[in-house]
Design an enzyme around this catalytic site. Structure first.
Site, PDB file in Angstrom:
ATOM      1  N   ALA A 143       0.851  -1.189   0.000  1.00 37.84           N
ATOM      2  CA  ALA A 143       0.000   0.000   0.000  1.00 37.84           C
ATOM      3  C   ALA A 143       0.886   1.239   0.000  1.00 37.84           C
ATOM      4  O   ALA A 143       2.117   1.149  -0.059  1.00 37.84           O
ATOM      5  CB  ALA A 143      -0.931  -0.009   1.208  1.00 37.84           C
ATOM      6  N   SER A 144       0.277   2.400   0.072  1.00 38.33           N
ATOM      7  CA  SER A 144       1.029   3.649  -0.058  1.00 38.33           C
ATOM      8  C   SER A 144       1.904   3.927   1.155  1.00 38.33           C
ATOM      9  O   SER A 144       2.946   4.566   1.030  1.00 38.33           O
ATOM     10  CB  SER A 144       0.062   4.811  -0.271  1.00 38.33           C
ATOM     11  OG  SER A 144      -0.869   4.878   0.796  1.00 38.33           O
ATOM     12  N   ALA A 165       2.742   1.358   3.750  1.00 36.07           N
ATOM     13  CA  ALA A 165       3.537   0.207   4.171  1.00 36.07           C
ATOM     14  C   ALA A 165       3.258  -0.978   3.260  1.00 36.07           C
ATOM     15  O   ALA A 165       2.301  -0.981   2.478  1.00 36.07           O
ATOM     16  CB  ALA A 165       3.224  -0.152   5.623  1.00 36.07           C
ATOM     17  N   GLN A 166       4.120  -1.988   3.367  1.00 33.42           N
ATOM     18  CA  GLN A 166       3.876  -3.242   2.669  1.00 33.42           C
ATOM     19  C   GLN A 166       4.132  -4.390   3.629  1.00 33.42           C
ATOM     20  O   GLN A 166       4.841  -4.245   4.630  1.00 33.42           O
ATOM     21  CB  GLN A 166       4.724  -3.359   1.412  1.00 33.42           C
ATOM     22  CG  GLN A 166       6.218  -3.318   1.607  1.00 33.42           C
ATOM     23  CD  GLN A 166       6.947  -3.353   0.262  1.00 33.42           C
ATOM     24  OE1 GLN A 166       6.591  -2.664  -0.682  1.00 33.42           O
ATOM     25  NE2 GLN A 166       7.995  -4.181   0.177  1.00 33.42           N
ATOM     26  N   VAL A 167       3.536  -5.556   3.333  1.00 34.50           N
ATOM     27  CA  VAL A 167       3.535  -6.684   4.265  1.00 34.50           C
ATOM     28  C   VAL A 167       4.260  -7.866   3.638  1.00 34.50           C
ATOM     29  O   VAL A 167       4.067  -8.180   2.452  1.00 34.50           O
ATOM     30  CB  VAL A 167       2.091  -7.077   4.638  1.00 34.50           C
ATOM     31  CG1 VAL A 167       2.095  -8.224   5.644  1.00 34.50           C
ATOM     32  CG2 VAL A 167       1.347  -5.876   5.209  1.00 34.50           C
ATOM     33  N   LYS A 226       5.056  -6.026   8.742  1.00 37.26           N
ATOM     34  CA  LYS A 226       4.566  -4.812   8.091  1.00 37.26           C
ATOM     35  C   LYS A 226       5.664  -3.758   8.157  1.00 37.26           C
ATOM     36  O   LYS A 226       6.077  -3.334   9.236  1.00 37.26           O
ATOM     37  CB  LYS A 226       3.298  -4.316   8.791  1.00 37.26           C
ATOM     38  CG  LYS A 226       2.567  -3.207   8.065  1.00 37.26           C
ATOM     39  CD  LYS A 226       1.214  -2.930   8.723  1.00 37.26           C
ATOM     40  CE  LYS A 226       0.416  -1.897   7.938  1.00 37.26           C
ATOM     41  NZ  LYS A 226      -0.923  -1.662   8.556  1.00 37.26           N
ATOM     42  N   ASP A 261     -12.716   0.821   9.798  1.00 35.66           N
ATOM     43  CA  ASP A 261     -12.852   0.414   8.400  1.00 35.66           C
ATOM     44  C   ASP A 261     -13.087  -1.091   8.313  1.00 35.66           C
ATOM     45  O   ASP A 261     -12.239  -1.837   7.795  1.00 35.66           O
ATOM     46  CB  ASP A 261     -11.586   0.805   7.636  1.00 35.66           C
ATOM     47  CG  ASP A 261     -11.810   0.840   6.131  1.00 35.66           C
ATOM     48  OD1 ASP A 261     -12.983   0.830   5.704  1.00 35.66           O
ATOM     49  OD2 ASP A 261     -10.810   0.874   5.387  1.00 35.66           O
TER      50      ASP A 261
END
Length: 561
Positions: A139-140, A142-144, A158, A293
């Site tokens: 994602a904008s 962080a990334q996993v 993460k 969310d």
């Protein structure tokens, strides 16, 4: 003022980029009203950048959504926050904001290993028995990645993107500047407090940037559901977690978006809908801390119809008073109590001025639509949209915590209906509302409220002599100050500055004409076209100054037409 000037100069390239994107998507008038760099608009005209054709009509919400996508991560996140403002934007705008996704290209695998080592302060091989540098999600912010601890425990890592904090800080400065300009240039929008929306957004985004803060949220939710075997929150490994990196249990479950896999695994979709709804309602009405969310991408299903919630970067908080107001509103709606609905909405208006008679009449008409329907027959999404339309009509702006709440409820009902088309969220609300209302009248609650009220009164009486003494002392020293908020006073000041500049330029031009006329009478010095050089150039400068003055006055008159 000097500091603001340097900040504006530092962010000028980004401001030009924003202006160009707005113009490219047909929002040039908006950019002009905000006085964004006009040179960009001229450059686009000269370079013949294609503009939307009048024949190819594109709705404004679509154009704004596309602009936010082009502007990058911060503005995409802003759009996602705006999607929660059902009190400000009508449904067609909300629908466009909901389409915004924060997907981003993955970081190079070589950089990933280096960044993880730097975040942990140790080589990757010392922290994990296995680590996959290829992300399972990017994602904008962080990334996993998948990994395995030394003891064989599968985990999700993460990792925050490098440099993202500085980029977001710069965009937040610009958004704050744009919010102030919008309040000045768009009086009709000022009532929705764009500056406050940006402030709330900045706080939420900075919390999301702190991955350790997300981990603390996860622990709080895990404690709240410690006694519920059907709700799972991944465990956090604090020895490997900090603001830059978050290591938690890997969820090997069925994504909630894959309902076909849930059915193939023998899971009960109706039971999953009930358990998920009850869990989120418990978060909201009983715990006062909720997942903001709860869409299918943040939910997994496990065997025995268990539910896993992930991604706690965006959470909402509700005070006890706010939960009581929410219970009062739902109770009043179920009883068709006009006065009860009015009292809650007035509590939410704050200091805003409201037409009481008009609001009461609209509430009566609104409740008439639902006359004869039981609570279980109500459509919560439609009910919330009707309430928000009523609030927009009367310029009532929801407090920030409630805007996030209503959006979460709408998302939850939509998700639950994907699992069970016959699901009614309102029917699940009733027990929680009764619990809150009955809890107010227990002997302990009444005693606690009485004690708090008595202590507040005693404290107020005790402080009264001191407060009066301070007030009189301030008045005696001549330092008593009254703050008066005059609308558009800053804009008036800008107009004064412009008028003073034009007046100064006129005086300088007049002096040049007089001085040059005197020089023309002197038959000495260099000449050009048979005229004294200094006199000639003096007249030329005066001529161009006069043209500038005429155009400036003409533009000012045109802007006020």
């Amino acid at each position: 003022m000097l500091k603001e000037t340097f900040v504006a100069m530092r962010d000028l390239p980004r401001m030009k980029e924003i202006s160009a994107i707005l113009i490219r998507h047909g929002l040039g008038e908006f950019a002009q009203r905000l006085k964004l760099p006009r040179v960009v608009e001229k450059g686009i005209e000269w370079l013949h950048v294609p503009m939307p054709s009048p024949d190819d009509y594109i709705p404004t919400p679509v154009r704004l959504r596309r602009s936010l996508e082009d502007l990058g991560p911060t503005f995409i996140k802003l759009g996602q926050i705006l999607a929660t403002r059902v009190d400000v934007f009508p449904p067609d705008w909300i629908a466009e904001f909901e389409k915004l996704q924060s997907d981003a290209p993955a970081l190079p695998e070589g950089d990933v290993t280096r960044l993880v080592s730097a975040a942990l302060g140790m080589p990757v091989a010392e922290a994990f028995a296995e680590f996959d540098p290829h992300p399972i999600g990017a994602a904008s912010i962080a990334q996993v990645h998948r990994a395995m601890l030394m003891d064989g425990t599968p985990v999700a890592v993460k990792l925050r993107r490098p440099g993202i904090v500085d980029k977001i800080d710069a965009d937040l400065r610009i958004l704050g500047h744009l919010a102030r300009l919008i309040e000045l240039e768009f009086p009709d929008i000022r009532r929705y407090q764009p500056g406050e929306i940006v402030n709330q957004f900045a706080k939420a985004l900075k919390r999301e940037l702190n991955l350790a803060g997300e981990a603390r949220n996860m622990e709080r939710f895990a404690q709240h559901f410690a006694g519920d075997p059907h709700i799972v929150v991944p465990k956090v490994y604090w020895a490997l977690t900090n603001p830059t990196i978050n290591v938690q249990d890997f969820v090997d479950g069925i994504p909630a978006m894959r309902l076909d896999l849930a059915e193939a695994a023998g899971l009960d979709r109706k039971l999953l809908a009930r358990r998920g709804a009850d869990a989120v309602l418990k978060m909201i009405l009983l715990d006062g801390l909720f997942h903001a969310d709860p869409h299918p991408g943040n939910v997994f299903f496990l065997a025995e119809n268990r539910i896993v919630f992930i991604d706690f970067g965006m959470v909402g908080r509700l005070s006890r008073d706010r939960r009581d107001q929410l219970a009062d509103l739902l109770s009043a709606l179920s009883r068709r109590d006009e006065r009860g609905v009015y009292d809650v909405l007035i509590d939410w208006t704050g200091s805003a001025q409201v037409d009481d008679d008009g609001l009461k009449a609209d509430i009566a008409e609104f409740l008439f639509q639902y006359d004869g329907l039981s609570l279980s027959e109500l459509d919560l999404t439609q009910l919330i949209n009707d309430i928000m339309a009523l609030m927009r009509e009367h310029s009532i702006v929801l407090p920030a915590d409630l805007s996030m709440l209503f959006k979460a409820l709408i998302t939850l009902e939509g998700f639950a209906r994907q699992l069970d088309p016959d699901f009614k969220l309102v029917a699940h609300l009733a027990p929680f509302v009764r619990h809150i209302i009955l809890a107010r009248y227990t002997p302990k609650a009444i005693a606690d409220k009485s004690v708090r009220g008595l202590l507040d009164m005693v404290g107020m009486v005790a402080d009264l002599p001191r407060d009066i003494s301070r007030l009189l002392g301030t008045a005696r020293r001549g330092k008593l100050r009254l703050d008066i908020d005059v609308k558009r006073l800053d804009s008036f000041g800008h107009q004064i500055d412009k008028s003073a500049n034009r007046l100064t330029m006129g005086i300088v031009t007049g002096c040049l004409i007089i001085g040059s006329s005197i020089v023309m009478t002197v038959n000495a010095g260099p000449t050009l076209f048979g005229l004294p050089v200094f006199g000639f150039f003096g007249f030329m400068i005066a001529f161009f100054n006069s043209i500038w003055l005429i155009l400036s006055i003409w533009r000012a008159g045109k802007d006020h037409v």
